[in-house]
Design an enzyme around this catalytic site. Structure first.
Site, PDB file in Angstrom:
ATOM      1  N   ARG A 237       0.851  -1.182   0.000  1.00  0.00           N
ATOM      2  CA  ARG A 237       0.000   0.000   0.000  1.00  0.00           C
ATOM      3  C   ARG A 237       0.892   1.238   0.000  1.00  0.00           C
ATOM      4  NH1 ARG A 237      -3.397  -2.662  -1.656  1.00  0.00           N
ATOM      5  NH2 ARG A 237      -5.514  -3.042  -0.912  1.00  0.00           N
ATOM      6  N   GLU A 266      -3.174   7.706  -4.708  1.00  0.00           N
ATOM      7  CA  GLU A 266      -3.302   7.032  -5.993  1.00  0.00           C
ATOM      8  C   GLU A 266      -4.452   7.665  -6.762  1.00  0.00           C
ATOM      9  OE1 GLU A 266      -3.484   2.774  -5.825  1.00  0.00           O
ATOM     10  OE2 GLU A 266      -1.635   2.654  -4.661  1.00  0.00           O
ATOM     11  N   HIS A 285      -0.473   0.290  -9.760  1.00  0.00           N
ATOM     12  CA  HIS A 285      -1.171  -0.669  -8.887  1.00  0.00           C
ATOM     13  C   HIS A 285      -1.700  -1.867  -9.696  1.00  0.00           C
ATOM     14  CE1 HIS A 285      -3.341  -0.930  -4.752  1.00  0.00           C
ATOM     15  NE2 HIS A 285      -3.062  -2.140  -5.220  1.00  0.00           N
TER      16      HIS A 285
END
Ligand code: DGY
Length: 324
Positions: A237, A266, A285
């Site tokens: 993360r 993000e 991601h």
């Protein structure tokens, strides 16, 4: 007869037939996630929500309606207020296990790419800079035989250790607790305190969940402890790594390079100074993004959703305490 209503916050790479047998399904078909106010409005009139890590699912949203189940298409669930869900006895589902290998493979791809400067080399070649074979062109460190530090030793951390074993690496790990000796022996890993891992590792790979106690686990102090030739990999993360401290560490040479599949926030803002660095690889991601894995994740999330709609126990439940 009443048919349950379900909202799915993005198109999924699977057929929805089985779900449509038990529920009326609405799918958000835009590329961007539904805005929070749209999602809250939807939540007022649905029984089941199938969401992604880009959707903020907080107590206010839960309070708006009468949700029977929240099913997340991811193993991580730091976007969901699970405590609030538990208070309301709403089961929260997730998708553990099926993405372990895909994510470990991708962490490994990033480690190899950062060490051997694959992205830089590609840019170099396309820019017409490849003139001849040069003894010192785009040098990087050895991977075979190096020391790997794994931070967080759940399924994915362990899967990375299995890959590292094939590269004859010395493997250190740190986690909330030390695993049993048999597992450590079979993976050839050694449990060490976090600071020792930072000091001794040539590569450090992050596999902790996003949570309050892992927030900015990597900041200036931790980068100062790392070797100047160390490379950081983060496929967990973005919140685990302080982006400003990462920038400082990469620019000042506190560490040699990094490769991250996750950022805070993000997506990474286009004006982030991190995007100017050649010693940083950033991907959007996609750790779990193999076709098979994404389809398995979607199927698991649907199975969780259907179970919740029927009032059955979710096969993969984040908050099983609600059942006692
Ligand atoms: C997860 O599942 O938590 C990943 O970050 C996305 O696949």
């Amino acid at each position: 007869m009443y048919k349950a209503k379900v909202f799915i916050t993005r198109r999924l790479p699977v057929e929805l037939g089985q779900l449509e047998e038990v529920a009326t399904v609405e799918v958000w078909t835009e590329r961007q996630p539904p805005p929070y106010d749209v999602l809250s409005e939807k939540a007022k009139a649905i029984d089941g929500l199938l969401c992604l890590l880009t959707d903020k699912i907080d107590s206010q949203l839960m309070a708006a309606g009468n949700l029977k189940v929240i099913s997340q298409v991811a193993v991580g669930y730091d976007n969901i207020d699970v405590a609030a869900a538990s208070k309301r006895k709403i089961p929260v589902g997730h998708t553990p296990g099926v993405l372990t290998d895909a994510t470990a493979d991708f962490a490994w791809a990033l480690l190899m790419a950062a060490a051997r400067r694959v992205v830089e080399a590609d840019k170099f070649t396309r820019a017409g800079l490849w003139r001849t074979w040069e003894p010192d062109l785009l040098l990087g460190p050895n991977i075979t035989g190096a020391t790997l530090g794994i931070v967080g030793f759940g399924r994915i951390g362990q899967a990375v250790a299995r890959r590292a074993k094939g590269f004859d690496m010395q493997i250190l790990y740190t986690s909330r607790y030390q695993w049993e000796a048999e597992l450590e022996k079979s993976l050839g890993v050694e449990f060490v305190p976090f600071e020792q891992l930072l000091q001794e590792s040539d590569f450090v790979t992050v596999h902790t969940p996003g949570a309050d106690d892992t927030y900015h686990l990597f900041s200036d102090r931790q980068f100062n402890l790392m070797k100047p030739e160390a490379i950081l990999i983060n496929t967990a993360r973005g919140t685990v790594v302080d982006p400003d401290a990462l920038y400082r560490a990469l620019v000042s040479g506190k560490i040699a390079a990094a490769a991250v599949d996750v950022t805070e926030p993000e997506p990474i803002p286009q004006d982030s100074p991190l995007l100017t660095l050649d010693n940083l690889i950033i991907t959007p991601h996609i750790g779990s993004a193999s076709r098979q894995t994404r389809s398995q994740m979607a199927k698991m999330a649907i199975a969780n959703l259907i179970a919740g709609l029927k009032g059955d126990r979710l096969p993969y439940c984040v908050n099983p305490e609600i059942y006692v």
